[in-house]
Scaffold this motif. Structure first.
Motif, PDB file in Angstrom:
ATOM      1  N   ASP A 130     -12.580 -12.875  -5.154  1.00 53.54           N
ATOM      2  CA  ASP A 130     -13.883 -12.416  -5.234  1.00 53.54           C
ATOM      3  C   ASP A 130     -14.169 -11.059  -4.450  1.00 53.54           C
ATOM      4  O   ASP A 130     -15.165 -10.801  -3.588  1.00 53.54           O
ATOM      5  CB  ASP A 130     -15.084 -13.400  -4.810  1.00 53.54           C
ATOM      6  N   CYS A 131     -13.208 -10.050  -4.442  1.00 57.42           N
ATOM      7  CA  CYS A 131     -13.096  -8.932  -3.911  1.00 57.42           C
ATOM      8  C   CYS A 131     -13.603  -7.781  -4.712  1.00 57.42           C
ATOM      9  O   CYS A 131     -13.034  -7.553  -6.016  1.00 57.42           O
ATOM     10  CB  CYS A 131     -11.668  -8.354  -3.347  1.00 57.42           C
ATOM     11  N   HIS A 132     -14.741  -7.217  -4.600  1.00 60.48           N
ATOM     12  CA  HIS A 132     -15.205  -6.323  -5.732  1.00 60.48           C
ATOM     13  C   HIS A 132     -14.527  -4.975  -5.725  1.00 60.48           C
ATOM     14  O   HIS A 132     -14.883  -4.314  -6.678  1.00 60.48           O
ATOM     15  CB  HIS A 132     -16.657  -6.129  -5.612  1.00 60.48           C
ATOM     16  N   LYS A 133     -13.680  -4.902  -4.976  1.00 60.50           N
ATOM     17  CA  LYS A 133     -12.799  -3.577  -4.973  1.00 60.50           C
ATOM     18  C   LYS A 133     -11.777  -3.841  -6.239  1.00 60.50           C
ATOM     19  O   LYS A 133     -10.880  -2.952  -6.646  1.00 60.50           O
ATOM     20  CB  LYS A 133     -12.175  -3.256  -3.745  1.00 60.50           C
ATOM     21  N   ILE A 134     -11.601  -5.016  -6.511  1.00 53.60           N
ATOM     22  CA  ILE A 134     -10.548  -5.145  -7.627  1.00 53.60           C
ATOM     23  C   ILE A 134     -11.068  -4.974  -8.911  1.00 53.60           C
ATOM     24  O   ILE A 134     -11.712  -5.834  -9.816  1.00 53.60           O
ATOM     25  CB  ILE A 134      -9.793  -6.624  -7.636  1.00 53.60           C
ATOM     26  N   MET A 135     -11.046  -3.899  -9.285  1.00 57.38           N
ATOM     27  CA  MET A 135     -11.918  -2.942 -10.340  1.00 57.38           C
ATOM     28  C   MET A 135     -10.986  -2.027 -11.426  1.00 57.38           C
ATOM     29  O   MET A 135      -9.818  -1.771 -10.894  1.00 57.38           O
ATOM     30  CB  MET A 135     -13.154  -2.004  -9.673  1.00 57.38           C
ATOM     31  N   LYS A 136     -11.478  -1.393 -12.257  1.00 57.19           N
ATOM     32  CA  LYS A 136     -11.090  -0.478 -13.325  1.00 57.19           C
ATOM     33  C   LYS A 136     -10.605   0.658 -11.946  1.00 57.19           C
ATOM     34  O   LYS A 136     -11.200   1.015 -11.454  1.00 57.19           O
ATOM     35  CB  LYS A 136     -11.803  -0.136 -14.312  1.00 57.19           C
ATOM     36  N   GLY A 137      -9.181   0.893 -12.225  1.00 56.28           N
ATOM     37  CA  GLY A 137      -8.489   2.104 -11.806  1.00 56.28           C
ATOM     38  C   GLY A 137      -7.887   1.646 -10.217  1.00 56.28           C
ATOM     39  O   GLY A 137      -7.080   2.307  -9.944  1.00 56.28           O
ATOM     40  N   SER A 138      -7.999   0.087  -9.868  1.00 51.71           N
ATOM     41  CA  SER A 138      -7.363  -0.182  -8.649  1.00 51.71           C
ATOM     42  C   SER A 138      -5.919  -0.645  -9.214  1.00 51.71           C
ATOM     43  O   SER A 138      -5.790  -1.011 -10.219  1.00 51.71           O
ATOM     44  CB  SER A 138      -8.226  -1.514  -8.037  1.00 51.71           C
ATOM     45  N   THR A 139      -5.135  -0.556  -8.051  1.00 49.61           N
ATOM     46  CA  THR A 139      -3.680  -1.443  -8.169  1.00 49.61           C
ATOM     47  C   THR A 139      -3.756  -2.572  -7.348  1.00 49.61           C
ATOM     48  O   THR A 139      -3.939  -2.472  -6.018  1.00 49.61           O
ATOM     49  CB  THR A 139      -2.813  -0.442  -7.953  1.00 49.61           C
ATOM     50  N   LEU A 140      -3.515  -3.709  -7.792  1.00 52.21           N
ATOM     51  CA  LEU A 140      -3.454  -4.887  -7.020  1.00 52.21           C
ATOM     52  C   LEU A 140      -2.076  -5.180  -7.020  1.00 52.21           C
ATOM     53  O   LEU A 140      -1.233  -5.174  -7.881  1.00 52.21           O
ATOM     54  CB  LEU A 140      -4.241  -6.110  -7.419  1.00 52.21           C
ATOM     55  N   TYR A 141      -1.509  -5.710  -5.520  1.00 53.85           N
ATOM     56  CA  TYR A 141       0.119  -6.013  -5.397  1.00 53.85           C
ATOM     57  C   TYR A 141      -0.048  -7.569  -5.132  1.00 53.85           C
ATOM     58  O   TYR A 141      -0.615  -7.910  -3.975  1.00 53.85           O
ATOM     59  CB  TYR A 141       0.740  -5.401  -4.476  1.00 53.85           C
ATOM     60  N   LEU A 142       0.542  -8.445  -5.611  1.00 52.77           N
ATOM     61  CA  LEU A 142       0.668  -9.832  -5.606  1.00 52.77           C
ATOM     62  C   LEU A 142       2.088 -10.231  -5.306  1.00 52.77           C
ATOM     63  O   LEU A 142       2.785  -9.808  -5.805  1.00 52.77           O
ATOM     64  CB  LEU A 142       0.050 -10.493  -6.741  1.00 52.77           C
ATOM     65  N   PRO A 143       2.207 -11.276  -4.700  1.00 50.42           N
ATOM     66  CA  PRO A 143       3.554 -11.997  -4.176  1.00 50.42           C
ATOM     67  C   PRO A 143       4.102 -12.711  -5.667  1.00 50.42           C
ATOM     68  O   PRO A 143       3.417 -13.118  -6.420  1.00 50.42           O
ATOM     69  CB  PRO A 143       3.490 -13.147  -3.232  1.00 50.42           C
ATOM     70  N   VAL A 144       5.404 -12.573  -5.792  1.00 45.52           N
ATOM     71  CA  VAL A 144       5.994 -13.069  -6.656  1.00 45.52           C
ATOM     72  C   VAL A 144       6.958 -14.686  -6.066  1.00 45.52           C
ATOM     73  O   VAL A 144       7.720 -14.388  -5.120  1.00 45.52           O
ATOM     74  CB  VAL A 144       7.312 -12.357  -7.473  1.00 45.52           C
ATOM     75  N   ASN A 145       6.276 -15.573  -6.346  1.00 41.19           N
ATOM     76  CA  ASN A 145       6.797 -16.933  -5.704  1.00 41.19           C
ATOM     77  C   ASN A 145       7.610 -17.658  -6.603  1.00 41.19           C
ATOM     78  O   ASN A 145       8.358 -18.806  -6.311  1.00 41.19           O
ATOM     79  CB  ASN A 145       5.479 -17.750  -5.307  1.00 41.19           C
TER      80      ASN A 145
END
Ligand code: CA
Ligand code: CA
Length: 311
Positions: free
Chosen positions: A165-180
């Motif tokens: 629920d981070c409102h910066k995760i929006m159009k134009g953003s880039t999110l980096y997530l772990p590969v588990n």
């Protein structure tokens, strides 16, 4: 142009787990559309029936998972959010159990807001009442890869992402997530047409929609340096950490950013600490999910001065 791979909202789950069968497969660098249900499983369609029209709705259904070929444990999945399109109405509902004000309520009440404005997302708004129109700022509430070990329900944020629920995760953003797990197994849902930091009432403006993302695999030292979940948004990098208390989440997000600044700018603990106190901002993402989430933001152009480039 070839049709873009689309995962329909038939493919939803209330748990992110490495044991889930992929809903679709894609290659490194592909663009994929996720069609998402709202957090009430699209069941609350009328203010007269706030409990909804389904007998066993999925809480916070997430669409997926997407298997990204070549992604292996230890890599990082780069998710560029290219577009978010919203359904033409959103819904909010009070809770008698969760949220800062839940003791104000003995029963659930729903409010449905038609979405006004152009469907491309620019300039959209809701009419709150006769006095107030509110502009929208669409975001993704739940987005994550399969966690390490046991599955995690989609109401909970953790190191794999999830219900941040981070409102910066929006159009134009880039999110980096772990590969588990091989393929990463990316899922997302719980779009909000608008939500303030904290999400204090328990919900955002909950809405179904379509999210277009480009997914890429980051490997090696570049991946190892990223303190996932990690976000780039509008010239700022952000660490996002969840814990049982805001204190613990805030400490974890600040420490993760300090370690990143040390590596990206080549600083020791003292100078990284100076930069953090001078330039970083700590903000609350949400206080209402089973764990609480805090982000720490840092201006990216400072890191560029030291030669750092995001992968
Ligand atoms: Ca949420
Ligand atoms: Ca939500």
């Amino acid at each position: 142009m070839a049709d873009i791979l689309t995962i329909t909202s038939e493919h939803v789950s209330g748990i992110l787990t490495k044991n889930a069968a992929p809903a679709a497969f894609c290659r490194n660098g592909d663009t994929v559309v996720f069609e998402t249900r709202d957090c009430y499983d699209d069941a609350v369609v009328s203010e007269e029936r706030p409990l909804g029209d389904k007998t066993n709705p999925i809480e916070n259904p997430a669409t997926g998972p997407l298997y990204v070929e070549g992604a292996q444990p230890g890599d990082v999945l780069k998710v560029e959010i290219l577009d978010i399109r919203l359904r033409d109405w959103g819904v909010m509902r009070s809770s008698t159990m969760c949220g800062v004000f839940h003791e104000d309520f003995t029963e659930r009440t729903a409010r449905i807001f038609p979405i006004c404005g152009e469907a491309d997302g620019s300039g959209q708004y809701i009419v709150f009442d006769g006095c107030l129109n509110i502009p929208l700022d669409p975001m993704i509430g739940v987005i994550g890869t399969a966690p390490v070990g046991e599955g995690v329900t989609t109401d909970t944020p953790h190191s794999h992402g999830g219900n941040m629920d981070c409102h910066k995760i929006m159009k134009g953003s880039t999110l980096y997530l772990p590969v588990n797990t091989p393929g990463a197994l990316l899922s997302m849902g719980d779009l909000h047409a608008l939500m303030g930091d904290g999400e204090v009432f328990i919900c955002g403006l909950e809405i179904a929609g379509r999210v277009t993302v480009r997914v890429s695999v980051v490997r090696g030292a570049k991946a190892a340096a990223l303190p996932t979940p990690f976000l780039f948004c509008r010239g700022r990098v952000m660490t996002i950490q969840s814990a049982a208390t805001l204190d613990a989440a805030g400490d974890a997000a600040a420490r993760a950013m300090k370690e990143f600044v040390k590596k990206a700018a080549g600083k020791d603990n003292f100078e990284a600490g100076l930069l953090m106190s001078l330039l970083s901002d700590m903000a609350v993402c949400q206080v209402v999910d089973p764990l609480k989430t805090v982000r720490v933001e840092f201006p990216f152009d400072v890191l560029e001065k030291y030669g750092y480039r995001l992968p």
